[in-house]
Design a protein around this motif. Sequence first.
Motif, PDB file in Angstrom:
ATOM      1  N   ARG A 141       0.840  -1.210   0.000  1.00 21.24           N
ATOM      2  CA  ARG A 141       0.000   0.000   0.000  1.00 21.24           C
ATOM      3  C   ARG A 141       0.870   1.253   0.000  1.00 21.24           C
ATOM      4  N   ALA A 142       1.959   1.212   0.767  1.00 22.12           N
ATOM      5  CA  ALA A 142       2.856   2.370   0.827  1.00 22.12           C
ATOM      6  C   ALA A 142       3.602   2.580  -0.482  1.00 22.12           C
ATOM      7  N   ALA A 143       3.737   1.516  -1.284  1.00 24.12           N
ATOM      8  CA  ALA A 143       4.485   1.616  -2.538  1.00 24.12           C
ATOM      9  C   ALA A 143       3.640   2.141  -3.700  1.00 24.12           C
ATOM     10  N   LEU A 144       2.332   2.305  -3.502  1.00 25.42           N
ATOM     11  CA  LEU A 144       1.469   2.806  -4.573  1.00 25.42           C
ATOM     12  C   LEU A 144       1.847   4.241  -4.959  1.00 25.42           C
ATOM     13  N   ALA A 145       1.814   4.483  -6.248  1.00 26.41           N
ATOM     14  CA  ALA A 145       2.115   5.831  -6.733  1.00 26.41           C
ATOM     15  C   ALA A 145       0.970   6.775  -6.386  1.00 26.41           C
ATOM     16  N   ALA A 146       1.292   8.048  -6.358  1.00 28.28           N
ATOM     17  CA  ALA A 146       0.268   9.054  -6.077  1.00 28.28           C
ATOM     18  C   ALA A 146      -0.810   8.996  -7.158  1.00 28.28           C
ATOM     19  N   GLY A 147      -2.048   9.142  -6.735  1.00 30.23           N
ATOM     20  CA  GLY A 147      -3.164   9.120  -7.671  1.00 30.23           C
ATOM     21  C   GLY A 147      -3.810   7.766  -7.843  1.00 30.23           C
ATOM     22  N   VAL A 148      -3.149   6.712  -7.337  1.00 32.35           N
ATOM     23  CA  VAL A 148      -3.733   5.370  -7.421  1.00 32.35           C
ATOM     24  C   VAL A 148      -4.553   5.134  -6.159  1.00 32.35           C
ATOM     25  N   PRO A 149      -5.798   4.698  -6.289  1.00 34.04           N
ATOM     26  CA  PRO A 149      -6.638   4.460  -5.109  1.00 34.04           C
ATOM     27  C   PRO A 149      -5.988   3.472  -4.142  1.00 34.04           C
ATOM     28  N   ARG A 150      -5.891   3.866  -2.888  1.00 32.18           N
ATOM     29  CA  ARG A 150      -5.249   3.017  -1.884  1.00 32.18           C
ATOM     30  C   ARG A 150      -6.285   2.202  -1.115  1.00 32.18           C
TER      31      ARG A 150
END
Length: 264
Positions: A141-150
Amino acid sequence: MTTLATTASAPARYGFRQAARMEWVKLRTLRSTFYALLLTVVSMVAIGVVTMANTKAPSPDKAATFDPTNNVLAGVALGQLLIGVLGVLIVTGEYSSGSIRSTLAVLPDRRLLLTAKACVYGGVVLLVGEVVAFLTFFAGRAALAAGVPRPDLGDAGVLRAVLMSGAYLGMIGLMGLGIGAIIRHTASAIASLVGVTFVLPALIGGISGPTVAKYFPTMIAGNSLAVTKPVSDMLAPWTGFAVLCLYTAVVLGVGARLLARRDA
């Protein structure tokens, strides 16, 4: 004197507590246990992080089926192999080394022996499975890029998916244990485990689609348990979980029966 002699020569009685303690000592002193479980944790977390780091925001037409929780738990496929193989080795290793004779001399009740093995190993891999599932979820979850729904544990189906994925690893470990008790030969037992979890689902899925393949453990894990949104033509999460529980019980039951009937 006769009473004392009889008492002294009487064999010690081993119950479940003593059997479980014996199996715990054997399990924690095997180097393969530490390395297999460590590799499971590292590989699952690494796969989850890499997968999520490469996950892009969905297009509007795919937003309804976007399931990042399923993506982050992709490492379960490798984790099940490592934990399943370790379960096999716990049984077949004793047969290949000949130490099963010493074990049965101490604990002749073979059903009790397998029960103790299953409880000890099942408890360990269930704990490890749940810990690594949550660790993978938060790291990915922390590795998701900005703008991707978490995804969040409070979202519908997310907590259930993470918990079931951890429990799945525990059940696969027990299936490996049962397969080891049934086959007793390391290479054949591992081949059977790999065949059931990886090869057969791919072959049958290619021939008949999900009609039959959806009942195989790996398909249930990837398309039923570790999802927050329903996958068409697949089992519902709780149905899939019940099927896996049934598989685990059957494999262990057959293993216990054969262990009791065959020579060491």
